[in-house]
Design a protein around this motif. Sequence first.
Motif, PDB file in Angstrom:
ATOM      1  N   ASP A  11       0.848  -1.183   0.000  1.00 50.79           N
ATOM      2  CA  ASP A  11       0.000   0.000   0.000  1.00 50.79           C
ATOM      3  C   ASP A  11       0.885   1.234   0.000  1.00 50.79           C
ATOM      4  OD1 ASP A  11      -2.316  -1.548   0.149  1.00 50.79           O
ATOM      5  OD2 ASP A  11      -2.225  -1.626   2.330  1.00 50.79           O
ATOM      6  N   SER A  12       0.369   2.333  -0.527  1.00 49.82           N
ATOM      7  CA  SER A  12       1.148   3.569  -0.536  1.00 49.82           C
ATOM      8  C   SER A  12       0.291   4.724  -0.050  1.00 49.82           C
ATOM      9  CB  SER A  12       1.691   3.876  -1.936  1.00 49.82           C
ATOM     10  OG  SER A  12       0.645   4.205  -2.822  1.00 49.82           O
ATOM     11  N   ASP A  14       0.514   8.710  -0.492  1.00 45.04           N
ATOM     12  CA  ASP A  14       1.203   9.847  -1.103  1.00 45.04           C
ATOM     13  C   ASP A  14       1.306  10.984  -0.091  1.00 45.04           C
ATOM     14  OD1 ASP A  14       1.304   8.328  -3.325  1.00 45.04           O
ATOM     15  OD2 ASP A  14      -0.053   9.522  -4.536  1.00 45.04           O
ATOM     16  N   ARG A  69       6.601   9.405  -0.677  1.00 50.51           N
ATOM     17  CA  ARG A  69       5.449   8.742  -0.093  1.00 50.51           C
ATOM     18  C   ARG A  69       5.852   7.539   0.741  1.00 50.51           C
ATOM     19  NH1 ARG A  69       2.182   6.247  -5.227  1.00 50.51           N
ATOM     20  NH2 ARG A  69       3.652   4.674  -5.930  1.00 50.51           N
ATOM     21  N   VAL A  71       5.374   3.667   1.789  1.00 56.00           N
ATOM     22  CA  VAL A  71       4.907   2.380   1.279  1.00 56.00           C
ATOM     23  C   VAL A  71       4.963   1.384   2.431  1.00 56.00           C
ATOM     24  CG1 VAL A  71       5.487   2.714  -1.155  1.00 56.00           C
ATOM     25  CG2 VAL A  71       7.248   1.903   0.415  1.00 56.00           C
ATOM     26  N   GLU A  80       9.169   5.620  -0.574  1.00 55.91           N
ATOM     27  CA  GLU A  80       9.375   5.545  -2.018  1.00 55.91           C
ATOM     28  C   GLU A  80       9.522   6.954  -2.568  1.00 55.91           C
ATOM     29  OE1 GLU A  80       7.597   2.498  -5.030  1.00 55.91           O
ATOM     30  OE2 GLU A  80       6.183   4.148  -4.862  1.00 55.91           O
ATOM     31  N   ARG A 136      13.175   2.945  -3.815  1.00 55.35           N
ATOM     32  CA  ARG A 136      12.440   2.519  -2.619  1.00 55.35           C
ATOM     33  C   ARG A 136      13.442   2.203  -1.507  1.00 55.35           C
ATOM     34  NH1 ARG A 136       9.804  -1.460  -4.909  1.00 55.35           N
ATOM     35  NH2 ARG A 136       8.476   0.035  -6.007  1.00 55.35           N
ATOM     36  N   ALA A 153       0.808  -1.038  -8.667  1.00 57.46           N
ATOM     37  CA  ALA A 153       1.228   0.240  -8.096  1.00 57.46           C
ATOM     38  C   ALA A 153       0.464   1.354  -8.771  1.00 57.46           C
ATOM     39  CB  ALA A 153       2.733   0.453  -8.251  1.00 57.46           C
TER      40      ALA A 153
END
Length: 406
Positions: A11-12, A14, A69, A71, A80, A136, A153
């Motif tokens: 999951d990310s 932002d 962001r 991750v 990342e 990353r 992604a």
Amino acid sequence: MMAAGASLLVDSEDVAWFRGRPEGARGAAAALGRRIGLREQRTAELVLAVAELAANITKHAMDGSLLLRVVRNETVAGVEVIVVDSGPGMPDVPAALRDGMSTAGTLGIGLGAVGRLADTFDIHSQPGLGTLQVARFWPRPLPPSVTGEPLVAGITRPIAGEQVCGDAWAARTDTVAHPARPSEERQTAAPADEGRLKPSWSTLTGTRPVSGNAKMPSPRFSLARPGRSTMPVRAAVAGPGHGIMVMSCDGLGHGPMASIAAQAAVHTFRTGDARTPEQAVEQMHRALRGTRGAAVAVARIEPDGRLLFCGVGNITAALVTSTARSILLSHPGIVGHQMHQLRTYEHHLPAHGVLAMHSDGLSERWGPADLAGLLHHPPALIAAALLRHAGTRRDDASAVVAKVAR
């Protein structure tokens, strides 16, 4: 194509775009590393890499931006860094990555250092078009749960002047040990809005009502190649094995209220028990009542490469190879407000292609040639390429890309 347990998803979240002031990313990276619990040494390495990438934007790039962001998976969080610029590009990427390469009066060791400091680093550059980079940074020692590249992604960017984005995406895995027989699957229909007065389309969208004999815009039609099923599946059955569910959402309008709708959709999607795309859309439809509503598209990728798809509203979804782009059909409506009976459409995700979904913050003026040289790169870099090529700063924008494991 996808063995059980082989599909790595992260999951990310932002955090911030830096455009026109990339030097500010250095302090933000330090704060972000401390926030998620990276050790001092790892945070220093992250900051050094971000400083190099930001300096390259200032020295070389045209219209360059840097995204920081978070991750995470179920056990660990990392950072990342995505860099997107529109030129001038690099004629020889391997040479640019070698230590000692001299550019613009510097020693030219920046990109080589970034590649060594990051746990994963990917770059694509084309003269005259620009450069895309994804780096990353996970905690050290590297946790076993984050080895490999995620199969899904996405990337989001708020409209100019806003801090929050009304677009969102999410992905999750779903394992089915014993698939239900078609007769056992619930026939899908949009939930009834008992006793509720449905607002008009013009009220929801801020547009003038359609008058006379004018018709509402027709839904997008599937342009899938012959030989692939495009007929609606009335009783879609999730197959056995390790499937991947992918969702793209565009909250109506932009700003905080659109973001509330989008995040409600993400939460429902991640915590729901839906097995098919249309079930997932139904759950989000119920959850988004009381919000502005949203356009939503959901796909399920099966271990055998089958792809089940259900979309409502103006999310563009396409199967893309190096030579073809097949648009998937979505239905008109607004999830959370107005929705007709749903259908799931079955397709096949090519082994060397991708599923790409994006909001209307990206134009549809792109084709397979725009991604042909990128399909072997990670999904995050492909999504960034879509945003660079077709994104507009006059609206929230988002793109999500899914690949099959090989």
